[in-house]
Design a protein around this motif. Structure first.
Motif, PDB file in Angstrom:
ATOM      1  N   LEU A 228       0.826  -1.205   0.000  1.00 56.16           N
ATOM      2  CA  LEU A 228       0.000   0.000   0.000  1.00 56.16           C
ATOM      3  C   LEU A 228       0.861   1.257   0.000  1.00 56.16           C
ATOM      4  N   ARG A 229       0.379   2.255  -0.714  1.00 55.47           N
ATOM      5  CA  ARG A 229       1.065   3.542  -0.745  1.00 55.47           C
ATOM      6  C   ARG A 229       0.929   4.236   0.623  1.00 55.47           C
ATOM      7  N   SER A 230       1.847   5.148   0.880  1.00 57.26           N
ATOM      8  CA  SER A 230       1.741   6.002   2.057  1.00 57.26           C
ATOM      9  C   SER A 230       0.705   7.105   1.771  1.00 57.26           C
ATOM     10  N   PRO A 231      -0.130   7.485   2.718  1.00 61.11           N
ATOM     11  CA  PRO A 231      -0.143   7.101   4.132  1.00 61.11           C
ATOM     12  C   PRO A 231      -1.072   5.940   4.447  1.00 61.11           C
ATOM     13  N   TYR A 232      -1.596   5.297   3.402  1.00 59.75           N
ATOM     14  CA  TYR A 232      -2.619   4.273   3.615  1.00 59.75           C
ATOM     15  C   TYR A 232      -2.062   3.054   4.338  1.00 59.75           C
ATOM     16  N   ASP A 233      -0.762   2.786   4.174  1.00 61.09           N
ATOM     17  CA  ASP A 233      -0.155   1.664   4.869  1.00 61.09           C
ATOM     18  C   ASP A 233      -0.229   1.836   6.381  1.00 61.09           C
ATOM     19  N   GLN A 234      -0.197   3.088   6.852  1.00 62.77           N
ATOM     20  CA  GLN A 234      -0.312   3.364   8.281  1.00 62.77           C
ATOM     21  C   GLN A 234      -1.776   3.423   8.723  1.00 62.77           C
ATOM     22  N   ILE A 235      -2.616   3.963   7.859  1.00 57.21           N
ATOM     23  CA  ILE A 235      -4.035   4.132   8.213  1.00 57.21           C
ATOM     24  C   ILE A 235      -4.702   2.801   8.493  1.00 57.21           C
ATOM     25  N   VAL A 236      -4.381   1.770   7.693  1.00 56.92           N
ATOM     26  CA  VAL A 236      -5.137   0.517   7.779  1.00 56.92           C
ATOM     27  C   VAL A 236      -4.765  -0.351   8.978  1.00 56.92           C
ATOM     28  N   GLY A 248     -15.012   0.934  12.053  1.00 58.38           N
ATOM     29  CA  GLY A 248     -15.866   0.283  11.070  1.00 58.38           C
ATOM     30  C   GLY A 248     -15.410   0.481   9.641  1.00 58.38           C
ATOM     31  N   MET A 249     -16.018  -0.269   8.731  1.00 59.71           N
ATOM     32  CA  MET A 249     -15.662  -0.209   7.315  1.00 59.71           C
ATOM     33  C   MET A 249     -15.968   1.162   6.719  1.00 59.71           C
ATOM     34  N   GLY A 250     -17.015   1.807   7.177  1.00 62.29           N
ATOM     35  CA  GLY A 250     -17.345   3.117   6.638  1.00 62.29           C
ATOM     36  C   GLY A 250     -16.246   4.135   6.853  1.00 62.29           C
ATOM     37  N   SER A 251     -15.679   4.155   8.052  1.00 59.51           N
ATOM     38  CA  SER A 251     -14.614   5.116   8.334  1.00 59.51           C
ATOM     39  C   SER A 251     -13.352   4.770   7.557  1.00 59.51           C
ATOM     40  N   LEU A 252     -13.103   3.490   7.309  1.00 62.54           N
ATOM     41  CA  LEU A 252     -11.935   3.099   6.515  1.00 62.54           C
ATOM     42  C   LEU A 252     -12.108   3.530   5.064  1.00 62.54           C
ATOM     43  N   ASN A 253     -13.264   3.242   4.489  1.00 60.95           N
ATOM     44  CA  ASN A 253     -13.518   3.638   3.094  1.00 60.95           C
ATOM     45  C   ASN A 253     -13.378   5.141   2.897  1.00 60.95           C
ATOM     46  N   ASP A 254     -13.767   5.912   3.915  1.00 64.97           N
ATOM     47  CA  ASP A 254     -13.692   7.372   3.806  1.00 64.97           C
ATOM     48  C   ASP A 254     -12.252   7.874   3.713  1.00 64.97           C
ATOM     49  N   GLN A 255     -11.307   7.056   4.174  1.00 60.38           N
ATOM     50  CA  GLN A 255      -9.906   7.480   4.199  1.00 60.38           C
ATOM     51  C   GLN A 255      -9.076   6.909   3.055  1.00 60.38           C
ATOM     52  N   LEU A 256      -9.675   6.044   2.240  1.00 62.05           N
ATOM     53  CA  LEU A 256      -8.941   5.385   1.164  1.00 62.05           C
ATOM     54  C   LEU A 256      -9.422   5.873  -0.198  1.00 62.05           C
ATOM     55  N   PRO A 257      -8.531   5.937  -1.188  1.00 67.02           N
ATOM     56  CA  PRO A 257      -8.946   6.320  -2.540  1.00 67.02           C
ATOM     57  C   PRO A 257      -9.723   5.195  -3.205  1.00 67.02           C
ATOM     58  N   THR A 258     -10.667   5.568  -4.048  1.00 63.68           N
ATOM     59  CA  THR A 258     -11.483   4.560  -4.730  1.00 63.68           C
ATOM     60  C   THR A 258     -10.798   4.008  -5.973  1.00 63.68           C
ATOM     61  N   ILE A 259      -9.692   4.596  -6.373  1.00 64.59           N
ATOM     62  CA  ILE A 259      -8.946   4.129  -7.543  1.00 64.59           C
ATOM     63  C   ILE A 259      -7.789   3.251  -7.061  1.00 64.59           C
ATOM     64  N   GLN A 261      -5.048   2.155  -8.329  1.00 61.26           N
ATOM     65  CA  GLN A 261      -3.680   2.587  -8.607  1.00 61.26           C
ATOM     66  C   GLN A 261      -3.199   3.658  -7.625  1.00 61.26           C
ATOM     67  N   GLU A 262      -4.133   4.350  -6.978  1.00 59.56           N
ATOM     68  CA  GLU A 262      -3.772   5.352  -5.975  1.00 59.56           C
ATOM     69  C   GLU A 262      -3.630   4.734  -4.586  1.00 59.56           C
ATOM     70  N   LEU A 263      -4.129   3.532  -4.435  1.00 58.51           N
ATOM     71  CA  LEU A 263      -4.083   2.850  -3.139  1.00 58.51           C
ATOM     72  C   LEU A 263      -2.943   1.841  -3.052  1.00 58.51           C
TER      73      LEU A 263
END
Length: 450
Positions: A228-236, A248-259, A261-263
């Motif tokens: 995972l790209r930074s900062p998502y590697d730390q967020i998850v 919950g899953m909702g709060s995680l989805n809100d912090q991650l890109p939907t594309i 290649q960006e994740l």
């Protein structure tokens, strides 16, 4: 333990339900994804009935959840689906799955084998509890079994059916039918296409899948920064630490890109795409190991789907139907339930499942001359052979509507005063729902035609 009244469940479901329901939390022994002994938990519901001593088992497999407490045994909103089935006359088993509820560690998300073992071992535990008289008032099961579930639960229901048939366990788990709903059965096909599309509405599912398969197969990555790209590697990290009860899953989805290649790291995406033809990448191999669309069920399967599903492509059901039928399966259908989105498809799908199961089960038959008394209405006999008599306390222009087991209206009688005798000799055998519409209320009751 808690008790839920029939009237509460009937008002929520708008289904013809008969029983109050008891719900218990069950903690039982099972094995983890690697075959080691562990514990798991789940919710068990049974009807409160003085006249019927046994009911079929219905298994409801719950959808995706990240928090360990968002599971049936914690009496969450989804638990009510199981309670509704139970109020219709089923002993309902709802496993939390491994790593959820009271089970330790990370949940092996969409791992078919452990979904199945957690389910069958809970059924065994429930039967043992009944045999040892551990739960007051608990009704026995009649040896018939039905499976359903939604979203991830669709995958789990299919995995359980597949596990039972392929391990020759039908004599122990007599599955009369299964009805997976909106599930990712073809993970390497339709589900992979959804995830790899221009954007995906639930990127947290992608991380969940990779974290799950790393925990089971151990060959996908060493740290999240490998994939995972930074900062998502730390967020998850706190979401998948195996002890998450708050995020919950909702709060995680809100912090991650939907594309994607960006994740996901470029090299991981490229290696994954380059090995799509031969499944040489370990993630493809893990996904392939958990496909459950390519087999030959001998018992009926209906896969419910909606074409507007943005989380789990309806092509999963279409592909599974085509593959199973090509393999020689004779009673497999993909059932179209409209163009709704993922959450909009729940109610129509599970309502149809309820009616379908009711046409296949063996009804409770105590003495063949049962008189039903319900809110000012009497109906008898039940089961009926020739003539059904209905007595109504409220005089006036009452209406009687008779529907078959699929909810299709077959007769509508108007201007009924206090009583009526209805000839049912020409009706096919099976279950029917009799609705009596009075001025101030409506009563629905299930009748069996022998």
């Amino acid at each position: 333990m808690n008790t839920t009244p029939q009237v509460t469940l009937a008002s929520v479901a708008n289904l013809p339900l008969e029983y109050d329901v008891e719900t218990y939390k069950i903690i039982y022994n099972t094995i983890d994804a690697l075959g080691n002994p562990t514990i798991a938990s789940g919710a068990f519901c049974f009807p409160i009935s003085e006249g019927c001593s046994n009911f079929p088992i219905a298994v409801y497999e719950h959808g995706t959840s990240l928090r360990k407490v968002d599971v049936p045994s914690y009496d969450v909103q989804e638990t009510y689906i199981g309670k509704i089935f139970s109020a219709g006359g089923y002993n309902v088993v709802m496993p939390d799955y491994l790593g959820m509820g009271e089970s330790p560690g990370l949940h092996p998300y969409c791992h078919g084998a452990s979904e199945a073992t957690a389910t069958v071992d809970m059924i065994r535990a429930v039967r043992e509890a009944q045999m040892l008289d551990m739960i007051p008032g608990m009704t026995a099961d009649n040896g018939e079994m039905f499976l359903t579930g939604y979203s991830q639960g669709g995958h789990a229901a299919m995995a359980t059916h597949k596990y039972v048939e392929e391990n020759n366990l039908l004599s122990e788990f007599n599955i009369l039918a299964s009805a997976p709903c909106s599930g990712p059965y073809e993970i390497t096909g339709a589900m992979a296409d959804t995830i790899l599309a221009a954007s995906y509405s639930n990127p947290g599912y992608i991380v969940y899948l990779m974290a799950s398969y790393q925990s089971v197969y151990g060959n996908l990555y060493n740290t999240y920064s490998d994939i995972l790209r930074s900062p998502y590697d730390q967020i998850v990290e706190p979401y998948f630490n195996g002890n998450n009860t708050t995020l919950g899953m909702g709060s995680l989805n809100d912090q991650l890109p939907t594309i994607i290649q960006e994740l996901v790291v470029d090299s991981v995406v490229q290696n994954f795409l380059n090995s799509a033809s031969d499944f040489s990448h370990p993630l493809w191999q893990a996904m392939s190991d958990n496909d459950n669309h390519d087999w030959v069920p001998t018992r009926p399967v209906r896969m419910y789907y909606c074409t507007g599903d943005e989380q789990v492509s309806f092509q999963n059901a279409i592909a599974a139907e085509a593959t199973m039928q090509a393999n020689g399966a004779e009673n497999v259908e993909a059932i179209y339930m409209g163009d709704g989105m993922h959450n909009e498809c729940i109610l129509p799908s599970l309502s149809d499942v309820y009616y379908w199961f009711d046409t296949l089960r063996t009804p409770c038959n105590t003495n063949g001359l049962e008189v039903i008394k319900l809110d000012g209405v009497e109906m008898f006999p039940n089961p009926v052979i020739d003539e059904l008599e209905i007595k109504i306390v409220s005089p006036g222009k009452n209406q009687i509507i008779i529907s078959d087991g699929f909810g299709k209206q077959v007769e509508h009688i108007q201007n009924v005063q206090n009583s009526i005798k209805i000839s049912m000799s020409a009706y096919d055998s099976g279950c029917y729902f009799i609705e009596v519409r009075m001025k101030d209320r409506s009563v629905v009751q299930k009748i069996i035609k022998d």
